[in-house]
Design an enzyme around this catalytic site. Sequence first.
Site, PDB file in Angstrom:
ATOM      1  N   LYS A 251       0.668  -0.122   9.876  1.00  0.00           N
ATOM      2  CA  LYS A 251       1.712   0.540   9.269  1.00  0.00           C
ATOM      3  C   LYS A 251       1.505   1.733   8.870  1.00  0.00           C
ATOM      4  O   LYS A 251       0.378   2.505   8.801  1.00  0.00           O
ATOM      5  CB  LYS A 251       2.138  -0.322   7.774  1.00  0.00           C
ATOM      6  CG  LYS A 251       2.361  -1.903   8.103  1.00  0.00           C
ATOM      7  CD  LYS A 251       3.584  -1.899   8.960  1.00  0.00           C
ATOM      8  CE  LYS A 251       4.333  -3.332   9.043  1.00  0.00           C
ATOM      9  NZ  LYS A 251       3.368  -4.033  10.268  1.00  0.00           N
ATOM     10  N   ASP A 252       2.446   2.589   8.670  1.00  0.00           N
ATOM     11  CA  ASP A 252       2.547   4.135   8.231  1.00  0.00           C
ATOM     12  C   ASP A 252       1.695   4.350   7.176  1.00  0.00           C
ATOM     13  O   ASP A 252       1.660   3.675   6.224  1.00  0.00           O
ATOM     14  CB  ASP A 252       3.807   4.513   8.261  1.00  0.00           C
ATOM     15  CG  ASP A 252       4.728   4.428   9.372  1.00  0.00           C
ATOM     16  OD1 ASP A 252       5.379   3.277   9.437  1.00  0.00           O
ATOM     17  OD2 ASP A 252       4.945   5.167  10.326  1.00  0.00           O
ATOM     18  N   ARG A 253       1.048   5.642   7.135  1.00  0.00           N
ATOM     19  CA  ARG A 253       0.429   5.997   5.986  1.00  0.00           C
ATOM     20  C   ARG A 253       1.361   6.422   5.006  1.00  0.00           C
ATOM     21  O   ARG A 253       1.362   6.242   3.699  1.00  0.00           O
ATOM     22  CB  ARG A 253      -0.651   7.145   6.354  1.00  0.00           C
ATOM     23  CG  ARG A 253      -1.429   7.683   5.303  1.00  0.00           C
ATOM     24  CD  ARG A 253      -2.462   8.715   5.771  1.00  0.00           C
ATOM     25  NE  ARG A 253      -3.097   9.281   4.618  1.00  0.00           N
ATOM     26  CZ  ARG A 253      -3.984  10.610   4.693  1.00  0.00           C
ATOM     27  NH1 ARG A 253      -4.060  11.068   5.599  1.00  0.00           N
ATOM     28  NH2 ARG A 253      -4.365  10.787   3.398  1.00  0.00           N
TER      29      ARG A 253
ATOM     30  N   LYS B 174       0.681  -1.274  -0.076  1.00  0.00           N
ATOM     31  CA  LYS B 174      -0.089   0.196  -0.070  1.00  0.00           C
ATOM     32  C   LYS B 174       0.709   1.078   0.020  1.00  0.00           C
ATOM     33  O   LYS B 174       1.975   1.336   0.412  1.00  0.00           O
ATOM     34  CB  LYS B 174      -0.839   0.035   1.140  1.00  0.00           C
ATOM     35  CG  LYS B 174      -0.301   0.184   2.443  1.00  0.00           C
ATOM     36  CD  LYS B 174      -1.263   0.304   3.992  1.00  0.00           C
ATOM     37  CE  LYS B 174      -0.712   0.378   4.861  1.00  0.00           C
ATOM     38  NZ  LYS B 174       0.154   1.559   5.030  1.00  0.00           N
TER      39      LYS B 174
END
Length: 346
Positions: A82-84, A53
């Site tokens: 998880k980080d954006r 992503k």
Amino acid sequence: MPESLLTPLPYAYSEQPALSGWLRRQPEDFVVEEILGFEPEGEGEHVFLWIEKTGLNTQQVADRIARLAKLAAHQVSYSGMKDRHAVTRQWFSVHLPGHKELDWQLLADPQINVLKSVRHLRKLRRGVHKANRFIIRISDIEGDCAELNQRLTKMAKRGVPNYFGEQRFGIDGANIVKAQQLFAGSFKAKRHQRGLYISAARSLLFNQLLASRVKAKNWNSPIGGELLMLSGSHSVFLQADEPDLADRLSAADIHLTGPMYGQASSLCCADAVAELEQTILSSYPDLLAGLEREGLKAERRALRAIPEDLSWQIDKQHITLNFTLVSGCFATAVVRELVDYKICRQ
């Protein structure tokens, strides 16, 4: 909220990094790959999806999966958030009993790439993945890089303070404010937000205790009455008069720990560590009382994070880091010891 909650945390290897730079100029500057630690079995009621992503947070992807599968949100799970603002690869699981199959490529768009789907007997539960692999590029470096190689070599051996990253607390500590309001009864959080605010409160208390030990330069050496954690596990034991204690710490066979606050367990730290933790934690009575009412069980967290397989590339304007951290550790705890970074928020 006390002003001290927003003050910078102390560094382990200097008063202040000699370098400055930018983090996350673009998503590709922060790449995370989840290491599950086991292989899905190829059969069962749960479909495991290996997804890349970009520019989305984990919950947003889970929501899209639930909509495609026409399932309730709780039937889609994942191990870690998880980080954006990053490119991340992680596993999701979907409860699909029987022989029902979906075309998972219908999820694909510029932000989501479905890399693999495979069945497994059990759902994916929070925190079960073993580690995360990072590739981090810090750009527009300014300052003297002369000591950087030496510092990185030390960090690979001794580790860094295992601080929770700033993203745990929200912008300007907003998640702590929400936790205080939640505990005071003046705010009612949605179900998926409640855990976030409670976690932020526990993380703040841990960071404050660790900060005091970093400042005293004993975050990596025992002071008496330590609860020690075996590497690669959550098993803890009380410090004893072991002749090889220093060697085991140096070899990263064991780690010093700090409190993830909750209702007391039968195994507690003692002596100097107990006195220090009591002194630090007692400064936050509202958070302690709120966490106790939540019924959380006291846990321990390693005071240090050791970046495994650490390698790096340095040029005049960029630093690229490659390393692995066990699950629950923040990559920014490594970066902050090298660079006084600014985050480009998109």
